[in-house]
Design an enzyme around this catalytic site. Sequence first.
Site, PDB file in Angstrom:
ATOM      1  N   ARG A 120     -19.001  28.814   7.247  1.00  0.00           N
ATOM      2  CA  ARG A 120     -18.389  28.167   6.121  1.00  0.00           C
ATOM      3  C   ARG A 120     -17.880  26.618   6.549  1.00  0.00           C
ATOM      4  NH1 ARG A 120     -15.908  33.320   5.512  1.00  0.00           N
ATOM      5  NH2 ARG A 120     -17.165  34.637   4.228  1.00  0.00           N
ATOM      6  N   LYS A 142     -23.952  13.457   1.776  1.00  0.00           N
ATOM      7  CA  LYS A 142     -24.822  14.364   0.986  1.00  0.00           C
ATOM      8  C   LYS A 142     -25.794  15.011   2.033  1.00  0.00           C
ATOM      9  CE  LYS A 142     -25.429  12.239  -3.483  1.00  0.00           C
ATOM     10  NZ  LYS A 142     -26.489  11.754  -4.448  1.00  0.00           N
ATOM     11  N   GLU A 184     -34.491   0.915   1.220  1.00  0.00           N
ATOM     12  CA  GLU A 184     -33.146   1.273   0.838  1.00  0.00           C
ATOM     13  C   GLU A 184     -32.263   0.188   0.874  1.00  0.00           C
ATOM     14  OE1 GLU A 184     -32.058   4.207  -0.502  1.00  0.00           O
ATOM     15  OE2 GLU A 184     -33.547   5.752   0.294  1.00  0.00           O
ATOM     16  N   LYS A 226     -22.586   0.642   0.472  1.00  0.00           N
ATOM     17  CA  LYS A 226     -22.846   2.315   0.455  1.00  0.00           C
ATOM     18  C   LYS A 226     -21.322   2.894   0.786  1.00  0.00           C
ATOM     19  CE  LYS A 226     -24.835   6.670   0.444  1.00  0.00           C
ATOM     20  NZ  LYS A 226     -25.990   7.233   1.193  1.00  0.00           N
ATOM     21  N   GLU A 236     -20.036  11.911  -6.949  1.00  0.00           N
ATOM     22  CA  GLU A 236     -21.216  11.572  -8.084  1.00  0.00           C
ATOM     23  C   GLU A 236     -20.854  11.911  -9.189  1.00  0.00           C
ATOM     24  OE1 GLU A 236     -25.096  11.186  -6.142  1.00  0.00           O
ATOM     25  OE2 GLU A 236     -26.037  11.455  -8.329  1.00  0.00           O
ATOM     26  N   ARG A 240     -21.710   6.648  -8.060  1.00  0.00           N
ATOM     27  CA  ARG A 240     -22.504   6.910  -6.994  1.00  0.00           C
ATOM     28  C   ARG A 240     -24.109   7.161  -7.605  1.00  0.00           C
ATOM     29  NH1 ARG A 240     -21.256  10.751  -1.601  1.00  0.00           N
ATOM     30  NH2 ARG A 240     -23.273  10.145  -0.998  1.00  0.00           N
ATOM     31  N   ASN A 244     -29.143   5.958  -6.661  1.00  0.00           N
ATOM     32  CA  ASN A 244     -30.520   6.522  -7.063  1.00  0.00           C
ATOM     33  C   ASN A 244     -31.228   5.707  -7.667  1.00  0.00           C
ATOM     34  OD1 ASN A 244     -30.570   9.650  -6.261  1.00  0.00           O
ATOM     35  ND2 ASN A 244     -28.748   9.823  -6.963  1.00  0.00           N
ATOM     36  N   HIS A 247     -35.120   6.431  -7.316  1.00  0.00           N
ATOM     37  CA  HIS A 247     -35.197   7.832  -6.556  1.00  0.00           C
ATOM     38  C   HIS A 247     -35.682   8.778  -7.593  1.00  0.00           C
ATOM     39  CE1 HIS A 247     -33.058   6.021  -3.134  1.00  0.00           C
ATOM     40  NE2 HIS A 247     -33.019   7.132  -2.742  1.00  0.00           N
ATOM     41  N   HIS A 251     -38.654  10.676  -6.118  1.00  0.00           N
ATOM     42  CA  HIS A 251     -38.556  12.275  -5.819  1.00  0.00           C
ATOM     43  C   HIS A 251     -39.818  12.844  -6.392  1.00  0.00           C
ATOM     44  CE1 HIS A 251     -33.815  12.355  -5.080  1.00  0.00           C
ATOM     45  NE2 HIS A 251     -34.680  12.018  -4.241  1.00  0.00           N
ATOM     46  N   HIS A 264     -39.963   9.307   2.311  1.00  0.00           N
ATOM     47  CA  HIS A 264     -39.156   9.054   1.325  1.00  0.00           C
ATOM     48  C   HIS A 264     -38.814   7.318   0.718  1.00  0.00           C
ATOM     49  CE1 HIS A 264     -35.541   9.521  -0.884  1.00  0.00           C
ATOM     50  NE2 HIS A 264     -34.815   8.898  -0.187  1.00  0.00           N
TER      51      HIS A 264
END
Lengths: 368, 368
Positions: A120, A142, A184, A226, A236, A240, A244, A247, A251, A264
């Site tokens: 955990r 993330k 990026e 960033k 987010e 934030r 993306n 993206h 994606h 990517h």
Amino acid sequence: MITLEVDLGERSYPIHIGAGLLDRADLLAPHVRGRHAVIVTNETVGPLYAARVEATLTGLGKIVRTVTLPDGESFKHWQTLNLIFDALLGAGADRKTTLIALGGGVVGDMTGFAAACYMRGVPFVQMPTTLLAQVDSSVGGKTGINHPLGKNMIGAFHQPQAVIADIGTLKTLPPRELAAGLAEVIKHGAIADADYFAWIEQHIGALNACDADMLALAVQRSCEIKAAVVAADEREGGIRATLNFGHTFGHAIEAGMGYGEWLHGEAVGCGMVMAADLSLRLGFIDIETRSRIERLVAAAMLPVVAPDLGVDRYIELMKVDKKAEAGQIKFILLRKLGEALITSVPDADLRATLQHAVLKRPVEAPVA
Amino acid sequence: MITLEVDLGERSYPIHIGAGLLDRADLLAPHVRGRHAVIVTNETVGPLYAARVEATLTGLGKIVRTVTLPDGESFKHWQTLNLIFDALLGAGADRKTTLIALGGGVVGDMTGFAAACYMRGVPFVQMPTTLLAQVDSSVGGKTGINHPLGKNMIGAFHQPQAVIADIGTLKTLPPRELAAGLAEVIKHGAIADADYFAWIEQHIGALNACDADMLALAVQRSCEIKAAVVAADEREGGIRATLNFGHTFGHAIEAGMGYGEWLHGEAVGCGMVMAADLSLRLGFIDIETRSRIERLVAAAMLPVVAPDLGVDRYIELMKVDKKAEAGQIKFILLRKLGEALITSVPDADLRATLQHAVLKRPVEAPVA
């Protein structure tokens, strides 16, 4: 070396950027508190750099294990993640064990997710070795893995104890990976800082040539942007999401082509061209801004023509995007160069962009 | 119906306890905000109660899906968890989808972990249908799955939006499951409230007979104790570990016998007898206190003789416990009835307890 701070209250952490940092025990020492440290790397990066980090940790008196994963986005799934858990349990790693992510974005995302879930939650340190990871994915917490039906669909927010970016590792980066990282970099300029975008245009030749000084400046400025966005909106809820940019399309390309087929960053590069086109169609930006983005993406040796998956397939793939709500896709578009917005869009404009994106067309001469 | 509160600041939530709550739309409404709700249940509980919860949610205008998992601790692993992710992505579930855990501890732990990880976190509601889940596992936000090398080794802290415990569901509980739940009830008395322990001794006959009023009182008092401990120490930095009384031995039994062979509560029952014995050997409690615990566990129809895995195997299994540090096992023992402590123990005493635990010996007559 320069040091930035990600300001998140009790979860704040430093980003160290410089050459030769893999050997700096003083940087690792404050962040590796238990007796055990486990380095997670991949079969490409491990042979180059794992021994140096092992030596640094051993010098601190730590018991060190290294887990070597297969390399690539196509392995960013549960079975590979389980290799980390198997190694941790096999080594008797306890709740005070620190994981060290040594590699690119895939290694960082998976190591961070393993750290989020093992017992955990255990601490971890990011030691990014690719440009993409140094300028973007190692900062912000993330973490996650892919599901066959969608990218990064299973994951957690779990902040690292520190990010240690040794820009010396960029020397061994293959050109395709360097270009993927520049995607990026370009993104940060486009959404947050028009002057930075212009600086990238001016120095894209040096960046392509892996000029160490220029890359260090890009890593620094991108990490500043960033870190500020993450500090303002860790989970987010709002701004934030602008990170993306490119993206949602990207994606869809990655999933549609099969993970690992396009890198990517390549998919994001092409996705930014598509998002710029959509921004133009909705009247936010002018044609010159769209052209500057397309030219810079092309100049960074990234693809600007999308794979022809079919318009309906693109839309189907984008509907499982994490930003979608009640089946409605949300896009990050540009209000102007250096400023982004999040919005849904009319179906006709989206389809026009998707149709336009797959057409091979002459790209104007690169800027540098 | 009575309502308790778990006080965790912005993560606070209510626990509703009463009969007929599965049908109460007013209780669910404030906690299911998106358009989609996904009920996760198992093949035993689903046929009994899923239609009622579906009707409650449909009445609120929600789009409802039900995912039915195989039943039992032996399925508490990644492959089963993936069935939830497959269903969520197949149904187009977005970031505002609420998951509803309808079942016992395994369903609750897995649903909570799926909610923690799906798109990096979606809300969920606990609707526990077993005594064990109502008195213990549905409260406190511990979620996770097992790894072949250790129980609950992969998981997250993720608090539910609400716990809705319909004690009417206990009527259909098999006797073995009822007894398993009583183990956690006895645990709460033993570690936190000697008066409650005495009350359980007095009413164990009625509790065994599934007396609704007595069970409601037990659920209420156990939830009060659990909620107070969780509010004081959400992430188990200290006192929360005392809720693991009986669990270090119990987890070793579960893992050593193969998950699902012993029910979790059965293993905890036997584990408490072992922990009481160890507490006696270290001079914390007297022989009468150990006997009271052993008699009450036996009176609750729970095993008091441990399976003979071998002393060394027990120790090996316990070393992967999450409380272990640098290979040293930590035990929750009793300082006196109603008060627990966490400590490491001399090897000789531990071995004596393990040797004693496997011996069949006459248990004194039950107290009720």
